[in-house]
Design a protein around this motif. Structure first.
Motif, PDB file in Angstrom:
ATOM      1  N   THR A 197       2.018 -11.306  19.041  1.00 58.46           N
ATOM      2  CA  THR A 197       0.834 -11.240  19.907  1.00 58.46           C
ATOM      3  C   THR A 197       0.607  -9.796  20.306  1.00 58.46           C
ATOM      4  OG1 THR A 197       1.086 -13.473  20.819  1.00 58.46           O
ATOM      5  CG2 THR A 197      -0.158 -11.884  22.135  1.00 58.46           C
ATOM      6  N   ILE A 198      -0.581  -9.301  20.062  1.00 51.76           N
ATOM      7  CA  ILE A 198      -0.940  -7.943  20.475  1.00 51.76           C
ATOM      8  C   ILE A 198      -2.002  -8.033  21.562  1.00 51.76           C
ATOM      9  CG2 ILE A 198      -2.000  -5.770  19.749  1.00 51.76           C
ATOM     10  CD1 ILE A 198      -0.585  -5.983  17.144  1.00 51.76           C
ATOM     11  N   SER A 199      -1.733  -7.381  22.663  1.00 53.07           N
ATOM     12  CA  SER A 199      -2.639  -7.403  23.800  1.00 53.07           C
ATOM     13  C   SER A 199      -3.692  -6.316  23.644  1.00 53.07           C
ATOM     14  CB  SER A 199      -1.852  -7.194  25.100  1.00 53.07           C
ATOM     15  OG  SER A 199      -2.725  -7.006  26.187  1.00 53.07           O
ATOM     16  N   VAL A 200      -4.950  -6.706  23.725  1.00 51.30           N
ATOM     17  CA  VAL A 200      -6.070  -5.758  23.689  1.00 51.30           C
ATOM     18  C   VAL A 200      -6.912  -6.004  24.935  1.00 51.30           C
ATOM     19  CG1 VAL A 200      -8.074  -4.927  22.428  1.00 51.30           C
ATOM     20  CG2 VAL A 200      -6.065  -5.737  21.165  1.00 51.30           C
ATOM     21  N   THR A 201      -6.919  -5.048  25.829  1.00 46.27           N
ATOM     22  CA  THR A 201      -7.617  -5.204  27.105  1.00 46.27           C
ATOM     23  C   THR A 201      -9.052  -4.706  27.037  1.00 46.27           C
ATOM     24  OG1 THR A 201      -5.477  -4.739  28.132  1.00 46.27           O
ATOM     25  CG2 THR A 201      -7.383  -4.778  29.576  1.00 46.27           C
ATOM     26  N   THR A 202      -9.263  -3.654  26.275  1.00 46.98           N
ATOM     27  CA  THR A 202     -10.574  -3.028  26.155  1.00 46.98           C
ATOM     28  C   THR A 202     -10.658  -2.337  24.803  1.00 46.98           C
ATOM     29  OG1 THR A 202     -12.031  -1.309  27.086  1.00 46.98           O
ATOM     30  CG2 THR A 202      -9.669  -0.967  27.316  1.00 46.98           C
ATOM     31  N   LEU A 203     -11.851  -2.124  24.318  1.00 45.21           N
ATOM     32  CA  LEU A 203     -12.055  -1.351  23.089  1.00 45.21           C
ATOM     33  C   LEU A 203     -12.430   0.091  23.398  1.00 45.21           C
ATOM     34  CD1 LEU A 203     -14.076  -3.889  20.895  1.00 45.21           C
ATOM     35  CD2 LEU A 203     -11.604  -3.464  20.895  1.00 45.21           C
ATOM     36  N   ASP A 204     -12.707   0.375  24.645  1.00 41.89           N
ATOM     37  CA  ASP A 204     -13.157   1.705  25.041  1.00 41.89           C
ATOM     38  C   ASP A 204     -11.961   2.602  25.339  1.00 41.89           C
ATOM     39  OD1 ASP A 204     -15.255   3.630  25.978  1.00 41.89           O
ATOM     40  OD2 ASP A 204     -14.121   3.395  27.840  1.00 41.89           O
ATOM     41  N   PRO A 205     -11.763   3.682  24.570  1.00 37.87           N
ATOM     42  CA  PRO A 205     -10.602   4.560  24.792  1.00 37.87           C
ATOM     43  C   PRO A 205     -10.561   5.162  26.198  1.00 37.87           C
ATOM     44  CG  PRO A 205     -11.590   5.002  22.648  1.00 37.87           C
ATOM     45  CD  PRO A 205     -12.537   4.089  23.380  1.00 37.87           C
ATOM     46  N   GLY A 206     -11.718   5.477  26.764  1.00 43.05           N
ATOM     47  CA  GLY A 206     -11.743   6.048  28.102  1.00 43.05           C
ATOM     48  C   GLY A 206     -11.255   5.075  29.148  1.00 43.05           C
ATOM     49  N   THR A 207     -11.732   3.842  29.071  1.00 44.52           N
ATOM     50  CA  THR A 207     -11.263   2.815  30.002  1.00 44.52           C
ATOM     51  C   THR A 207      -9.780   2.557  29.813  1.00 44.52           C
ATOM     52  OG1 THR A 207     -13.450   1.770  29.947  1.00 44.52           O
ATOM     53  CG2 THR A 207     -11.636   0.455  30.799  1.00 44.52           C
ATOM     54  N   ALA A 208      -9.333   2.530  28.545  1.00 44.72           N
ATOM     55  CA  ALA A 208      -7.915   2.297  28.259  1.00 44.72           C
ATOM     56  C   ALA A 208      -7.044   3.388  28.862  1.00 44.72           C
ATOM     57  CB  ALA A 208      -7.694   2.209  26.753  1.00 44.72           C
ATOM     58  N   ARG A 209      -7.507   4.637  28.795  1.00 41.50           N
ATOM     59  CA  ARG A 209      -6.703   5.733  29.347  1.00 41.50           C
ATOM     60  C   ARG A 209      -6.507   5.588  30.845  1.00 41.50           C
ATOM     61  NH1 ARG A 209      -9.445   8.922  25.503  1.00 41.50           N
ATOM     62  NH2 ARG A 209     -11.090   9.428  27.011  1.00 41.50           N
ATOM     63  N   LEU A 210      -7.479   4.985  31.527  1.00 39.59           N
ATOM     64  CA  LEU A 210      -7.352   4.786  32.963  1.00 39.59           C
ATOM     65  C   LEU A 210      -6.497   3.564  33.293  1.00 39.59           C
ATOM     66  CD1 LEU A 210     -11.015   5.497  34.158  1.00 39.59           C
ATOM     67  CD2 LEU A 210      -9.074   7.066  34.115  1.00 39.59           C
ATOM     68  N   LEU A 211      -6.712   2.481  32.556  1.00 34.03           N
ATOM     69  CA  LEU A 211      -5.991   1.238  32.810  1.00 34.03           C
ATOM     70  C   LEU A 211      -4.558   1.276  32.309  1.00 34.03           C
ATOM     71  CD1 LEU A 211      -8.582  -1.538  31.876  1.00 34.03           C
ATOM     72  CD2 LEU A 211      -7.492  -1.274  34.103  1.00 34.03           C
ATOM     73  N   GLU A 212      -4.354   1.863  31.125  1.00 31.16           N
ATOM     74  CA  GLU A 212      -3.074   1.804  30.407  1.00 31.16           C
ATOM     75  C   GLU A 212      -2.746   3.200  29.872  1.00 31.16           C
ATOM     76  OE1 GLU A 212      -4.612  -2.460  28.550  1.00 31.16           O
ATOM     77  OE2 GLU A 212      -4.928  -0.565  27.504  1.00 31.16           O
ATOM     78  N   PRO A 213      -2.468   4.155  30.759  1.00 31.91           N
ATOM     79  CA  PRO A 213      -2.491   5.574  30.375  1.00 31.91           C
ATOM     80  C   PRO A 213      -1.549   5.981  29.260  1.00 31.91           C
ATOM     81  CG  PRO A 213      -1.501   5.276  32.544  1.00 31.91           C
ATOM     82  CD  PRO A 213      -2.138   3.975  32.191  1.00 31.91           C
ATOM     83  N   ARG A 214      -0.411   5.304  29.087  1.00 30.29           N
ATOM     84  CA  ARG A 214       0.534   5.715  28.051  1.00 30.29           C
ATOM     85  C   ARG A 214       0.726   4.661  26.971  1.00 30.29           C
ATOM     86  NH1 ARG A 214       4.987  10.009  30.250  1.00 30.29           N
ATOM     87  NH2 ARG A 214       3.567  11.178  31.604  1.00 30.29           N
ATOM     88  N   ALA A 215      -0.151   3.696  26.943  1.00 26.61           N
ATOM     89  CA  ALA A 215      -0.130   2.710  25.854  1.00 26.61           C
ATOM     90  C   ALA A 215      -0.956   3.245  24.688  1.00 26.61           C
ATOM     91  CB  ALA A 215      -0.701   1.379  26.343  1.00 26.61           C
ATOM     92  N   PRO A 216      -0.630   2.853  23.461  1.00 28.94           N
ATOM     93  CA  PRO A 216      -1.436   3.277  22.315  1.00 28.94           C
ATOM     94  C   PRO A 216      -2.900   2.869  22.482  1.00 28.94           C
ATOM     95  CG  PRO A 216       0.649   2.381  21.564  1.00 28.94           C
ATOM     96  CD  PRO A 216       0.575   2.103  23.032  1.00 28.94           C
ATOM     97  N   SER A 217      -3.782   3.642  21.898  1.00 29.74           N
ATOM     98  CA  SER A 217      -5.220   3.421  22.035  1.00 29.74           C
ATOM     99  C   SER A 217      -5.634   2.098  21.390  1.00 29.74           C
ATOM    100  CB  SER A 217      -5.989   4.567  21.386  1.00 29.74           C
ATOM    101  OG  SER A 217      -5.803   4.540  19.975  1.00 29.74           O
ATOM    102  N   PRO A 218      -6.760   1.541  21.811  1.00 27.08           N
ATOM    103  CA  PRO A 218      -7.244   0.287  21.201  1.00 27.08           C
ATOM    104  C   PRO A 218      -7.373   0.351  19.679  1.00 27.08           C
ATOM    105  CG  PRO A 218      -8.447   0.738  23.212  1.00 27.08           C
ATOM    106  CD  PRO A 218      -7.592   1.943  22.959  1.00 27.08           C
ATOM    107  N   PRO A 219      -7.922   1.430  19.087  1.00 26.85           N
ATOM    108  CA  PRO A 219      -7.982   1.469  17.615  1.00 26.85           C
ATOM    109  C   PRO A 219      -6.615   1.371  16.955  1.00 26.85           C
ATOM    110  CG  PRO A 219      -9.458   3.111  18.548  1.00 26.85           C
ATOM    111  CD  PRO A 219      -8.645   2.584  19.691  1.00 26.85           C
ATOM    112  N   ARG A 220      -5.608   1.983  17.548  1.00 24.99           N
ATOM    113  CA  ARG A 220      -4.266   1.902  16.966  1.00 24.99           C
ATOM    114  C   ARG A 220      -3.719   0.475  17.041  1.00 24.99           C
ATOM    115  NH1 ARG A 220      -0.971   7.409  18.769  1.00 24.99           N
ATOM    116  NH2 ARG A 220      -2.285   8.873  17.605  1.00 24.99           N
ATOM    117  N   ARG A 221      -3.990  -0.206  18.131  1.00 25.24           N
ATOM    118  CA  ARG A 221      -3.522  -1.581  18.251  1.00 25.24           C
ATOM    119  C   ARG A 221      -4.214  -2.479  17.221  1.00 25.24           C
ATOM    120  NH1 ARG A 221      -3.850  -2.475  24.729  1.00 25.24           N
ATOM    121  NH2 ARG A 221      -3.996  -0.215  25.055  1.00 25.24           N
ATOM    122  N   LEU A 222      -5.506  -2.277  17.051  1.00 26.32           N
ATOM    123  CA  LEU A 222      -6.236  -3.079  16.067  1.00 26.32           C
ATOM    124  C   LEU A 222      -5.768  -2.772  14.648  1.00 26.32           C
ATOM    125  CD1 LEU A 222      -9.813  -2.928  17.611  1.00 26.32           C
ATOM    126  CD2 LEU A 222      -8.321  -4.934  17.458  1.00 26.32           C
TER     127      LEU A 222
END
Length: 365
Positions: A197-222
């Protein structure tokens, strides 16, 4: 503590929690910097612009955690690490650090613990004559593929034991580092012994940097979803959590992206704010989305029975009320259009091979 009494310090670059200053349980002292330079040095080192990550090794006597929760699809799990450097502000596991006299705030994402003997403890447990196999979950509390896994490789060692014993294992992560172990995962998947299971919270890198600052970016997870799927591994995408007023508008886009990358199924979990997570999240909102704070927290309360959090079984994972129902309906429609959730995977337990007990004659073979 009244919401208005929560002071929001300026955000710290590369970290999720604004501070350690949250209402504490267990008589933990408030860790907010008071201006004394010695206090500041002790908290963040000689350079006040940086917060260093430290890792402490610990050697527990047992490694499998059992639960009787009726709303979880597994009854046992392993956490190779305590704390998580990903720093997701919404992480429901943050309060666990308070049990160790550490803050669920910055401490949770900067003062980490690793369990180097996890695989050996697991092997010993599986060797016991009364052990009965069932799906073992990895990553239910803190991410098994957070950055320190590259150094310690504890998750990989656990997977090696799973392969050795042909034991079913389910992984949950928001990191593309899971692909580092694709060689083991493929061998498990061939025998219907794993799903990811891979968790994807948002597709927007900017939002991801604020919500999940040290997690890999959404494109990398996809991309990890794509690589695992192409290798024949069952991949589920969990939109977890859905943050109302921040990410809920992305549900359909995330489902479509997951399907395009080969995921087989999707689900969602509305944001949970247990214990210290609630004031931390409100600090975060004040720092990054002050104009939306009232709206976001209003929707949270509508989905949580008028409170900031709902700890009741079943509803804690699903939410309640019109907002939660709307999210469920949107996800169901989007998943149906994308051709997802048509199949479920049932991992096998009948292949389990009990490892030899330490010191037994079978170790000679």
């Amino acid at each position: 503590m009244d919401d208005k009494s929560i002071i929001s310090p300026p955000p710290r670059k590369g970290r999720g929690a604004p501070s350690n200053a949250v209402p504490q349980r267990f008589n933990l002292q408030n860790r907010e910097i008071d201006g004394d330079w010695l206090d500041e040095r002790d908290m963040i080192g000689d350079d006040p612009s940086k917060l260093r990550t430290t890792v402490t090794t610990e050697f527990p006597k047992s490694i499998i955690n059992y639960n009787k929760s009726p709303d979880l699809p597994f009854d046992r799990s392993i956490n190779a690490y305590r704390g998580c450097e990903h720093g997701c502000i919404y992480c429901y596991a943050r309060p666990t650090h308070a049990y160790h006299d550490l803050s669920p705030g910055l401490d949770f994402e900067s003062k980490l613990f690793a369990k180097p003997n996890a695989a050996e403890l697991l092997r010993q447990t599986l060797a016991k004559p009364n052990y009965q196999p069932a799906n073992l979950a990895i990553g239910t509390n803190t991410d098994p593929y957070q950055p320190i896994e590259k150094r310690f490789r504890i998750t990989r060692q656990i997977l090696e034991v799973m392969l050795e014993t042909l034991h079913p294992v389910v992984i949950t992560t928001k990191s593309n580092r899971v692909v580092d172990d694709i060689d083991l995962l493929v061998r498990l998947a061939v025998q219907q012994l794993t799903a990811v299971t891979i968790s994807v919270t948002t597709l927007d890198p900017g939002t991801a940097r604020l919500l999940e600052p040290r997690a890999p970016s959404p494109p990398r997870r996809l991309e990890a979803v794509r690589k695992l799927s192409e290798a024949g591994i069952y991949v589920h995408v969990n939109i977890a959590p859905v943050v109302p007023g921040i990410t809920d508008h992305e549900i359909e886009a995330i489902v479509a992206a997951a399907a395009d990358c080969g995921a087989k199924s999707t689900s969602f979990i509305p944001m949970r704010l247990p214990h210290e997570v609630a004031p931390l999240f409100e600090q975060w909102l004040e720092s990054h989305y002050p104009d939306r704070k009232s709206k976001v927290m209003s929707i949270v309360r509508q989905m949580r029975g008028g409170k900031r959090n709902d700890a009741e079984f079943h509803s804690r994972m699903r939410g309640q009320g019109p907002w939660a129902e709307l999210i469920r309906t949107r996800l169901a429609i989007a998943s149906r259009k994308a051709g997802l959730n048509r199949t479920k995977i049932n991992l096998r337990t009948d292949l389990f091979r009990r490892p030899p007990m330490a010191g037994s004659q079978m170790e000679l073979f």
